[in-house]
Motif scaffolding. Structure first.
Motif, PDB file in Angstrom:
ATOM      1  N   TRP A   9      -4.566  -0.659  -5.078  1.00  0.00           N
ATOM      2  CA  TRP A   9      -4.445  -2.125  -4.991  1.00  0.00           C
ATOM      3  C   TRP A   9      -4.556  -2.779  -6.359  1.00  0.00           C
ATOM      4  CZ3 TRP A   9      -2.032  -4.149  -1.267  1.00  0.00           C
ATOM      5  CH2 TRP A   9      -2.147  -3.682   0.033  1.00  0.00           C
ATOM      6  N   ILE A  10      -5.387  -2.245  -7.220  1.00  0.00           N
ATOM      7  CA  ILE A  10      -5.516  -2.798  -8.577  1.00  0.00           C
ATOM      8  C   ILE A  10      -4.159  -2.770  -9.273  1.00  0.00           C
ATOM      9  CG2 ILE A  10      -6.471  -2.312 -10.880  1.00  0.00           C
ATOM     10  CD1 ILE A  10      -9.068  -1.430  -9.384  1.00  0.00           C
ATOM     11  N   GLU A  11      -3.424  -1.681  -9.080  1.00  0.00           N
ATOM     12  CA  GLU A  11      -2.092  -1.573  -9.680  1.00  0.00           C
ATOM     13  C   GLU A  11      -1.086  -2.496  -8.989  1.00  0.00           C
ATOM     14  OE1 GLU A  11      -1.530   0.092 -12.466  1.00  0.00           O
ATOM     15  OE2 GLU A  11      -3.630   0.668 -12.467  1.00  0.00           O
ATOM     16  N   VAL A  12      -1.260  -2.728  -7.700  1.00  0.00           N
ATOM     17  CA  VAL A  12      -0.367  -3.627  -6.963  1.00  0.00           C
ATOM     18  C   VAL A  12      -0.523  -5.064  -7.452  1.00  0.00           C
ATOM     19  CG1 VAL A  12       0.067  -4.654  -4.682  1.00  0.00           C
ATOM     20  CG2 VAL A  12      -0.235  -2.168  -4.909  1.00  0.00           C
ATOM     21  N   PHE A  13      -1.775  -5.483  -7.683  1.00  0.00           N
ATOM     22  CA  PHE A  13      -2.044  -6.857  -8.100  1.00  0.00           C
ATOM     23  C   PHE A  13      -1.958  -7.064  -9.611  1.00  0.00           C
ATOM     24  CE2 PHE A  13      -4.381  -6.971  -3.943  1.00  0.00           C
ATOM     25  CZ  PHE A  13      -3.593  -7.948  -3.363  1.00  0.00           C
ATOM     26  N   PRO A  16       1.737  -7.759 -15.918  1.00  0.00           N
ATOM     27  CA  PRO A  16       3.006  -8.287 -15.426  1.00  0.00           C
ATOM     28  C   PRO A  16       3.835  -7.259 -14.670  1.00  0.00           C
ATOM     29  CG  PRO A  16       3.269  -7.716 -17.721  1.00  0.00           C
ATOM     30  CD  PRO A  16       1.836  -7.387 -17.349  1.00  0.00           C
ATOM     31  N   ALA A  17       3.408  -6.003 -14.609  1.00  0.00           N
ATOM     32  CA  ALA A  17       4.247  -4.956 -13.999  1.00  0.00           C
ATOM     33  C   ALA A  17       3.507  -4.302 -12.828  1.00  0.00           C
ATOM     34  CB  ALA A  17       4.615  -3.911 -15.044  1.00  0.00           C
ATOM     35  N   PRO A  18       3.498  -4.957 -11.670  1.00  0.00           N
ATOM     36  CA  PRO A  18       2.755  -4.401 -10.544  1.00  0.00           C
ATOM     37  C   PRO A  18       3.417  -3.171  -9.932  1.00  0.00           C
ATOM     38  CG  PRO A  18       3.925  -6.379  -9.872  1.00  0.00           C
ATOM     39  CD  PRO A  18       4.119  -6.241 -11.359  1.00  0.00           C
ATOM     40  N   LEU A  19       2.589  -2.314  -9.366  1.00  0.00           N
ATOM     41  CA  LEU A  19       3.073  -1.157  -8.623  1.00  0.00           C
ATOM     42  C   LEU A  19       3.763  -1.660  -7.352  1.00  0.00           C
ATOM     43  CD1 LEU A  19       2.917   1.998  -8.175  1.00  0.00           C
ATOM     44  CD2 LEU A  19       0.872   1.509  -6.833  1.00  0.00           C
ATOM     45  N   GLN A  20       4.907  -1.109  -7.028  1.00  0.00           N
ATOM     46  CA  GLN A  20       5.654  -1.496  -5.826  1.00  0.00           C
ATOM     47  C   GLN A  20       5.182  -0.624  -4.662  1.00  0.00           C
ATOM     48  OE1 GLN A  20       7.772  -4.195  -5.894  1.00  0.00           O
ATOM     49  NE2 GLN A  20       6.919  -4.366  -7.941  1.00  0.00           N
ATOM     50  N   LEU A  21       4.185  -1.099  -3.940  1.00  0.00           N
ATOM     51  CA  LEU A  21       3.566  -0.331  -2.863  1.00  0.00           C
ATOM     52  C   LEU A  21       4.575   0.088  -1.797  1.00  0.00           C
ATOM     53  CD1 LEU A  21       0.968   0.811  -1.666  1.00  0.00           C
ATOM     54  CD2 LEU A  21       0.592  -1.405  -0.565  1.00  0.00           C
ATOM     55  N   GLU A  22       5.509  -0.796  -1.485  1.00  0.00           N
ATOM     56  CA  GLU A  22       6.476  -0.493  -0.421  1.00  0.00           C
ATOM     57  C   GLU A  22       7.378   0.690  -0.776  1.00  0.00           C
ATOM     58  OE1 GLU A  22       8.057  -3.756  -3.043  1.00  0.00           O
ATOM     59  OE2 GLU A  22       6.175  -3.404  -1.994  1.00  0.00           O
TER      60      GLU A  22
END
Length: 129
Positions: A9-13, A16-22
């Motif tokens: 979740w830290i990477e998702v939020f 400027p380059a969030p992890l694309q969880l989907e």
């Protein structure tokens, strides 16, 4: 179903380059637990980002709510089994999160080596990203 750990979740939020969880798990298969919600939300400094994250996290299905003594007992056993096997678990909260996952036969998606160690000594299904 997949329990997404705080480390993901830290990477998702992240900006400027969030992890694309989907890209990793269908969003309708994502669940959470109260310890993950606490860890994620306590890290926000910006109030508007906090409110958005809180709304997002609270919209997810939550397992083990409220937390029972049985969950804590399972977390204790996970920690002890890890120590007996020579693994040092850095966070007792990770054991609590893992116990929630094990009790509901959930895969845990993570970026935290504790879960790989816990998976070696239990029925935890862990997937690192």
């Amino acid at each position: 179903m997949t329990l997404v750990d705080t480390s993901v979740w830290i990477e998702v939020f992240r900006r400027p380059a969030p992890l694309q969880l989907e890209r990793l798990v269908p969003f309708d298969e994502v669940v959470t637990c109260l310890p993950v919600i606490q860890e994620v939300l306590q890290g926000f400094r910006d109030e508007s980002a906090f409110r958005l994250a809180r709304s997002s996290m609270q919209a997810l299905p939550v397992v083990e709510s409220p937390l029972s003594g049985a969950v804590f007992n399972e977390a204790i056993e996970l920690y002890r089994a890890s120590r007996r096997s020579g693994f040092t678990i850095r966070s007792s909260t990770d054991c609590l999160i893992a116990a929630c996952a094990v009790r509901h036969n959930l895969e845990i998606l993570h970026r935290d080596r504790d879960f790989d160690a816990l998976a070696k000594v239990s029925a935890l299904r862990a997937r690192a990203v």
